[in-house]
Design a protein around this motif. Structure first.
Motif, PDB file in Angstrom:
ATOM      1  N   ILE A   1      48.792 -70.009  -1.637  1.00 30.20           N
ATOM      2  CA  ILE A   1      49.402 -69.707  -2.937  1.00 30.20           C
ATOM      3  C   ILE A   1      50.169 -68.391  -2.844  1.00 30.20           C
ATOM      4  CG2 ILE A   1      48.955 -69.136  -5.356  1.00 30.20           C
ATOM      5  CD1 ILE A   1      46.453 -70.982  -5.133  1.00 30.20           C
ATOM      6  N   ALA A   2      49.559 -67.376  -2.242  1.00 28.27           N
ATOM      7  CA  ALA A   2      50.216 -66.071  -2.106  1.00 28.27           C
ATOM      8  C   ALA A   2      51.489 -66.196  -1.277  1.00 28.27           C
ATOM      9  CB  ALA A   2      49.263 -65.073  -1.470  1.00 28.27           C
TER      10      ALA A   2
ATOM     11  N   LYS B   1      54.694 -63.004 -14.781  1.00 28.97           N
ATOM     12  CA  LYS B   1      55.522 -63.924 -13.998  1.00 28.97           C
ATOM     13  C   LYS B   1      54.731 -64.559 -12.864  1.00 28.97           C
ATOM     14  CE  LYS B   1      60.040 -61.918 -14.809  1.00 28.97           C
ATOM     15  NZ  LYS B   1      61.228 -61.334 -14.188  1.00 28.97           N
ATOM     16  N   VAL B   2      53.848 -63.781 -12.251  1.00 23.77           N
ATOM     17  CA  VAL B   2      53.061 -64.322 -11.137  1.00 23.77           C
ATOM     18  C   VAL B   2      52.172 -65.468 -11.620  1.00 23.77           C
ATOM     19  CG1 VAL B   2      51.146 -62.672 -11.279  1.00 23.77           C
ATOM     20  CG2 VAL B   2      51.699 -63.727  -9.105  1.00 23.77           C
TER      21      VAL B   2
ATOM     22  N   ASN C   1      47.305 -59.541  -5.703  1.00 22.68           N
ATOM     23  CA  ASN C   1      47.893 -59.965  -6.979  1.00 22.68           C
ATOM     24  C   ASN C   1      47.563 -61.421  -7.277  1.00 22.68           C
ATOM     25  OD1 ASN C   1      49.017 -57.523  -7.658  1.00 22.68           O
ATOM     26  ND2 ASN C   1      51.014 -58.004  -6.796  1.00 22.68           N
ATOM     27  N   THR C   2      47.598 -62.238  -6.247  1.00 21.57           N
ATOM     28  CA  THR C   2      47.269 -63.651  -6.414  1.00 21.57           C
ATOM     29  C   THR C   2      45.823 -63.812  -6.847  1.00 21.57           C
ATOM     30  OG1 THR C   2      48.883 -64.233  -4.720  1.00 21.57           O
ATOM     31  CG2 THR C   2      47.239 -65.890  -5.258  1.00 21.57           C
TER      32      THR C   2
ATOM     33  N   LYS D   1      41.980 -65.206 -11.063  1.00 20.00           N
ATOM     34  CA  LYS D   1      40.804 -64.864 -11.878  1.00 20.00           C
ATOM     35  C   LYS D   1      41.142 -64.964 -13.367  1.00 20.00           C
ATOM     36  CE  LYS D   1      37.416 -63.910  -9.126  1.00 20.00           C
ATOM     37  NZ  LYS D   1      36.299 -64.825  -9.076  1.00 20.00           N
ATOM     38  N   ARG D   2      42.318 -64.434 -13.748  1.00 16.34           N
ATOM     39  CA  ARG D   2      42.762 -64.520 -15.149  1.00 16.34           C
ATOM     40  C   ARG D   2      42.916 -65.974 -15.577  1.00 16.34           C
ATOM     41  NH1 ARG D   2      46.122 -60.493 -13.961  1.00 16.34           N
ATOM     42  NH2 ARG D   2      47.849 -61.879 -13.502  1.00 16.34           N
ATOM     43  N   LEU D   3      43.578 -66.771 -14.730  1.00 12.95           N
ATOM     44  CA  LEU D   3      43.821 -68.177 -15.063  1.00 12.95           C
ATOM     45  C   LEU D   3      42.521 -68.975 -15.093  1.00 12.95           C
ATOM     46  CD1 LEU D   3      47.064 -68.666 -12.960  1.00 12.95           C
ATOM     47  CD2 LEU D   3      46.890 -68.474 -15.455  1.00 12.95           C
TER      48      LEU D   3
END
Length: 94
Positions: A28-29, A9-10, A38-39, A44-46
């Motif tokens: 963003i956070a 969801k994040v 978490n952000t 990093k994933r995106l």
């Protein structure tokens, strides 16, 4: 397929926020109401999926949506449909 790429969801909240502007991790956070850690992990994933691009200006890292990614149009459409559905449900609750 998009659900395979974006499972958290994040990630969706970050992508929907980045549609409108280029901004820092802190903002963003704050706007997505999640922690900086978490952000950071989500960005990093995106970035690894090439959905988000990072630029560095001094000490500030700015993130923006990669509008030339082949799946970005689908992501924008999904985000817009979710926002419409939320808006309509709020109208029905009045």
């Amino acid at each position: 397929m998009l659900p395979d790429l974006i499972t958290r969801k994040v990630d969706w909240r970050i992508l929907s926020f980045l549609i409108s502007k280029e901004t820092s991790l802190s903002e963003i956070a704050r706007k997505t109401k999640t922690t900086k850690a978490n952000t950071h992990h989500a960005l990093k994933r995106l970035e690894s999926l090439d959905l988000v691009r990072k630029s560095i200006q001094g000490k500030t890292h700015l993130y923006k949506l990669n509008f030339i990614h082949p799946k970005i149009k689908n992501i924008i459409n999904i985000v817009e449909e979710q926002e419409k559905a939320e808006y309509n449900s709020k109208l029905h609750n009045l």
